[in-house]
Design a protein around this motif. Structure first.
Motif, PDB file in Angstrom:
ATOM      1  N   ILE A 103       0.384  26.379   8.722  1.00 53.54           N
ATOM      2  CA  ILE A 103       0.684  24.975   8.418  1.00 53.54           C
ATOM      3  C   ILE A 103       1.860  24.522   9.270  1.00 53.54           C
ATOM      4  CG2 ILE A 103       1.396  23.337   6.631  1.00 53.54           C
ATOM      5  CD1 ILE A 103       0.011  25.281   4.600  1.00 53.54           C
ATOM      6  N   LYS A 104       1.624  23.503  10.083  1.00 53.51           N
ATOM      7  CA  LYS A 104       2.678  22.964  10.948  1.00 53.51           C
ATOM      8  C   LYS A 104       3.492  21.902  10.235  1.00 53.51           C
ATOM      9  CE  LYS A 104       0.197  21.525  14.347  1.00 53.51           C
ATOM     10  NZ  LYS A 104      -0.275  20.979  15.618  1.00 53.51           N
ATOM     11  N   SER A 105       2.823  21.048   9.430  1.00 49.88           N
ATOM     12  CA  SER A 105       3.547  19.993   8.726  1.00 49.88           C
ATOM     13  C   SER A 105       2.758  19.486   7.529  1.00 49.88           C
ATOM     14  CB  SER A 105       3.883  18.832   9.666  1.00 49.88           C
ATOM     15  OG  SER A 105       2.699  18.216  10.119  1.00 49.88           O
ATOM     16  N   VAL A 106       3.507  18.978   6.574  1.00 52.83           N
ATOM     17  CA  VAL A 106       2.944  18.311   5.411  1.00 52.83           C
ATOM     18  C   VAL A 106       3.168  16.825   5.638  1.00 52.83           C
ATOM     19  CG1 VAL A 106       3.062  18.041   2.905  1.00 52.83           C
ATOM     20  CG2 VAL A 106       3.510  20.281   3.939  1.00 52.83           C
ATOM     21  N   ASN A 107       2.102  16.028   5.547  1.00 50.99           N
ATOM     22  CA  ASN A 107       2.174  14.609   5.874  1.00 50.99           C
ATOM     23  C   ASN A 107       1.835  13.756   4.661  1.00 50.99           C
ATOM     24  OD1 ASN A 107       2.410  15.334   8.742  1.00 50.99           O
ATOM     25  ND2 ASN A 107       0.292  15.946   8.489  1.00 50.99           N
ATOM     26  N   LEU A 108       2.419  12.589   4.602  1.00 56.63           N
ATOM     27  CA  LEU A 108       2.122  11.630   3.547  1.00 56.63           C
ATOM     28  C   LEU A 108       1.077  10.654   4.059  1.00 56.63           C
ATOM     29  CD1 LEU A 108       2.739  10.401   0.761  1.00 56.63           C
ATOM     30  CD2 LEU A 108       4.506   9.034   1.875  1.00 56.63           C
ATOM     31  N   ASN A 109       0.023  10.481   3.299  1.00 57.73           N
ATOM     32  CA  ASN A 109      -1.036   9.553   3.649  1.00 57.73           C
ATOM     33  C   ASN A 109      -1.046   8.425   2.619  1.00 57.73           C
ATOM     34  OD1 ASN A 109      -3.487   8.612   4.941  1.00 57.73           O
ATOM     35  ND2 ASN A 109      -4.576   9.435   3.188  1.00 57.73           N
ATOM     36  N   PHE A 110      -1.140   7.203   3.087  1.00 54.56           N
ATOM     37  CA  PHE A 110      -1.308   6.065   2.185  1.00 54.56           C
ATOM     38  C   PHE A 110      -2.595   5.367   2.561  1.00 54.56           C
ATOM     39  CE2 PHE A 110      -0.851   1.493   1.249  1.00 54.56           C
ATOM     40  CZ  PHE A 110      -0.783   1.576  -0.133  1.00 54.56           C
ATOM     41  N   GLN A 111      -3.498   5.269   1.620  1.00 55.83           N
ATOM     42  CA  GLN A 111      -4.769   4.577   1.836  1.00 55.83           C
ATOM     43  C   GLN A 111      -4.738   3.292   1.021  1.00 55.83           C
ATOM     44  OE1 GLN A 111      -7.222   5.497   4.022  1.00 55.83           O
ATOM     45  NE2 GLN A 111      -8.009   3.495   3.548  1.00 55.83           N
ATOM     46  N   PRO A 112      -4.552   2.142   1.676  1.00 56.66           N
ATOM     47  CA  PRO A 112      -4.451   0.899   0.912  1.00 56.66           C
ATOM     48  C   PRO A 112      -5.752   0.546   0.207  1.00 56.66           C
ATOM     49  CG  PRO A 112      -4.522   0.441   3.264  1.00 56.66           C
ATOM     50  CD  PRO A 112      -4.468   1.929   3.113  1.00 56.66           C
ATOM     51  N   ASP A 113      -5.617  -0.078  -0.934  1.00 55.73           N
ATOM     52  CA  ASP A 113      -6.753  -0.579  -1.700  1.00 55.73           C
ATOM     53  C   ASP A 113      -7.379  -1.744  -0.933  1.00 55.73           C
ATOM     54  OD1 ASP A 113      -7.758  -2.614  -3.948  1.00 55.73           O
ATOM     55  OD2 ASP A 113      -7.703  -0.609  -4.827  1.00 55.73           O
ATOM     56  N   GLU A 114      -8.643  -2.031  -1.196  1.00 55.45           N
ATOM     57  CA  GLU A 114      -9.331  -3.126  -0.503  1.00 55.45           C
ATOM     58  C   GLU A 114      -8.608  -4.467  -0.687  1.00 55.45           C
ATOM     59  OE1 GLU A 114     -11.796  -3.152   1.755  1.00 55.45           O
ATOM     60  OE2 GLU A 114     -11.634  -0.972   1.631  1.00 55.45           O
ATOM     61  N   ALA A 115      -8.090  -4.729  -1.896  1.00 52.88           N
ATOM     62  CA  ALA A 115      -7.375  -5.982  -2.137  1.00 52.88           C
ATOM     63  C   ALA A 115      -6.108  -6.065  -1.286  1.00 52.88           C
ATOM     64  CB  ALA A 115      -7.017  -6.115  -3.619  1.00 52.88           C
ATOM     65  N   PHE A 116      -5.412  -4.944  -1.122  1.00 55.51           N
ATOM     66  CA  PHE A 116      -4.194  -4.900  -0.305  1.00 55.51           C
ATOM     67  C   PHE A 116      -4.553  -5.158   1.159  1.00 55.51           C
ATOM     68  CE2 PHE A 116      -0.343  -3.040   1.521  1.00 55.51           C
ATOM     69  CZ  PHE A 116       0.619  -3.406   0.609  1.00 55.51           C
ATOM     70  N   LYS A 117      -5.635  -4.519   1.627  1.00 55.82           N
ATOM     71  CA  LYS A 117      -6.088  -4.732   3.010  1.00 55.82           C
ATOM     72  C   LYS A 117      -6.456  -6.199   3.232  1.00 55.82           C
ATOM     73  CE  LYS A 117      -8.459  -0.379   3.485  1.00 55.82           C
ATOM     74  NZ  LYS A 117      -9.697   0.267   3.913  1.00 55.82           N
ATOM     75  N   THR A 118      -7.135  -6.780   2.255  1.00 55.22           N
ATOM     76  CA  THR A 118      -7.531  -8.187   2.359  1.00 55.22           C
ATOM     77  C   THR A 118      -6.295  -9.077   2.458  1.00 55.22           C
ATOM     78  OG1 THR A 118      -9.574  -7.782   1.147  1.00 55.22           O
ATOM     79  CG2 THR A 118      -8.782 -10.053   1.198  1.00 55.22           C
ATOM     80  N   ASP A 119      -5.286  -8.794   1.649  1.00 56.42           N
ATOM     81  CA  ASP A 119      -4.046  -9.576   1.693  1.00 56.42           C
ATOM     82  C   ASP A 119      -3.369  -9.447   3.053  1.00 56.42           C
ATOM     83  OD1 ASP A 119      -4.408 -10.508  -0.884  1.00 56.42           O
ATOM     84  OD2 ASP A 119      -3.069  -9.021  -1.790  1.00 56.42           O
ATOM     85  N   LEU A 120      -3.404  -8.256   3.654  1.00 57.59           N
ATOM     86  CA  LEU A 120      -2.798  -8.071   4.974  1.00 57.59           C
ATOM     87  C   LEU A 120      -3.504  -8.888   6.052  1.00 57.59           C
ATOM     88  CD1 LEU A 120      -2.020  -4.245   5.055  1.00 57.59           C
ATOM     89  CD2 LEU A 120      -0.375  -6.122   5.116  1.00 57.59           C
ATOM     90  N   GLN A 121      -4.799  -9.139   5.872  1.00 58.98           N
ATOM     91  CA  GLN A 121      -5.557  -9.907   6.861  1.00 58.98           C
ATOM     92  C   GLN A 121      -5.179 -11.377   6.867  1.00 58.98           C
ATOM     93  OE1 GLN A 121      -7.217  -8.214   9.177  1.00 58.98           O
ATOM     94  NE2 GLN A 121      -6.447  -6.491   7.971  1.00 58.98           N
ATOM     95  N   LYS A 122      -4.372 -11.796   5.901  1.00 60.40           N
ATOM     96  CA  LYS A 122      -3.922 -13.193   5.836  1.00 60.40           C
ATOM     97  C   LYS A 122      -2.658 -13.419   6.666  1.00 60.40           C
ATOM     98  CE  LYS A 122      -5.817 -13.548   1.188  1.00 60.40           C
ATOM     99  NZ  LYS A 122      -5.488 -13.555  -0.234  1.00 60.40           N
ATOM    100  N   ALA A 123      -2.281 -12.426   7.448  1.00 59.29           N
ATOM    101  CA  ALA A 123      -1.053 -12.494   8.241  1.00 59.29           C
ATOM    102  C   ALA A 123      -1.084 -13.666   9.216  1.00 59.29           C
ATOM    103  CB  ALA A 123      -0.858 -11.193   9.011  1.00 59.29           C
ATOM    104  N   THR A 124       0.094 -14.210   9.474  1.00 59.18           N
ATOM    105  CA  THR A 124       0.274 -15.174  10.554  1.00 59.18           C
ATOM    106  C   THR A 124       1.167 -14.518  11.591  1.00 59.18           C
ATOM    107  OG1 THR A 124       2.155 -16.195   9.456  1.00 59.18           O
ATOM    108  CG2 THR A 124      -0.008 -17.184   9.056  1.00 59.18           C
ATOM    109  N   PHE A 125       1.139 -15.030  12.807  1.00 56.91           N
ATOM    110  CA  PHE A 125       1.831 -14.390  13.921  1.00 56.91           C
ATOM    111  C   PHE A 125       2.693 -15.380  14.681  1.00 56.91           C
ATOM    112  CE2 PHE A 125      -0.711 -10.778  13.139  1.00 56.91           C
ATOM    113  CZ  PHE A 125      -1.967 -11.255  12.796  1.00 56.91           C
ATOM    114  N   ALA A 126       3.784 -14.862  15.244  1.00 56.65           N
ATOM    115  CA  ALA A 126       4.659 -15.652  16.100  1.00 56.65           C
ATOM    116  C   ALA A 126       4.948 -14.829  17.347  1.00 56.65           C
ATOM    117  CB  ALA A 126       5.956 -16.000  15.380  1.00 56.65           C
TER     118      ALA A 126
END
Length: 148
Positions: free
Chosen positions: A101-124
């Motif tokens: 084992i080289k490393s222990v990693n933290l994985n976060f898998q966002p829920d579909e609702a969270f992903k949907t909210d992220l798609q509402k991003a605006t950009f500058a």
């Protein structure tokens, strides 16, 4: 609030001879620390800042305990936290051991609702903000890349 972006030219790591292409990349301007988050949490709830800080610290402690106990942790419609491992490959099953084992990693898998909210991003566009021109844009950016 908008996600700041800028154009960056990159090579294709799989084909270093291919022409470079331009990509939109996100620019991080700051990192909010736990105290800032606790203050905002206190503003949004009935917790005082000290209670909010304690809640954040306890959440970390409980999350870590559960993950180190072999569980994944799902937090409402945020998503799930789990552990993944990076390990060295060996030729035979008998050679597999914890030393691989080289490393222990933290994985976060966002829920579909969270992903949907992220798609509402605006950009500058960072370069346009620096020039004093408005650069905000929604997800359906109307500017063509050659205007960047």
């Amino acid at each position: 609030m908008a996600i700041l972006v800028k154009p960056v030219q990159r090579i294709n790591p799989l084909d270093k001879e291919a022409p470079k292409k331009w990509y939109v990349t996100q620019v991080t301007t700051a990192q909010a620390d736990e105290t800032e988050v606790a203050m905002e949490l206190a503003d949004e709830t009935t917790l005082n800042p000290s209670e909010a800080m304690m809640a954040i610290r306890q959440l970390r402690k409980i999350l870590l305990r559960r993950l180190l106990g072999g569980e994944s942790v799902k937090l409402g419609n945020w998503g799930s936290f789990s552990v993944t491992l990076s390990s060295l490959g060996v030729p035979t099953k008998e050679e597999v051991n914890a030393k691989n084992i080289k490393s222990v990693n933290l994985n976060f898998q966002p829920d579909e609702a969270f992903k949907t909210d992220l798609q509402k991003a605006t950009f500058a566009w960072v370069d346009k903000l620096a020039e004093g021109r408005p650069g905000g844009s929604g997800g359906s950016d109307s500017e063509s890349p050659d205007e960047i």
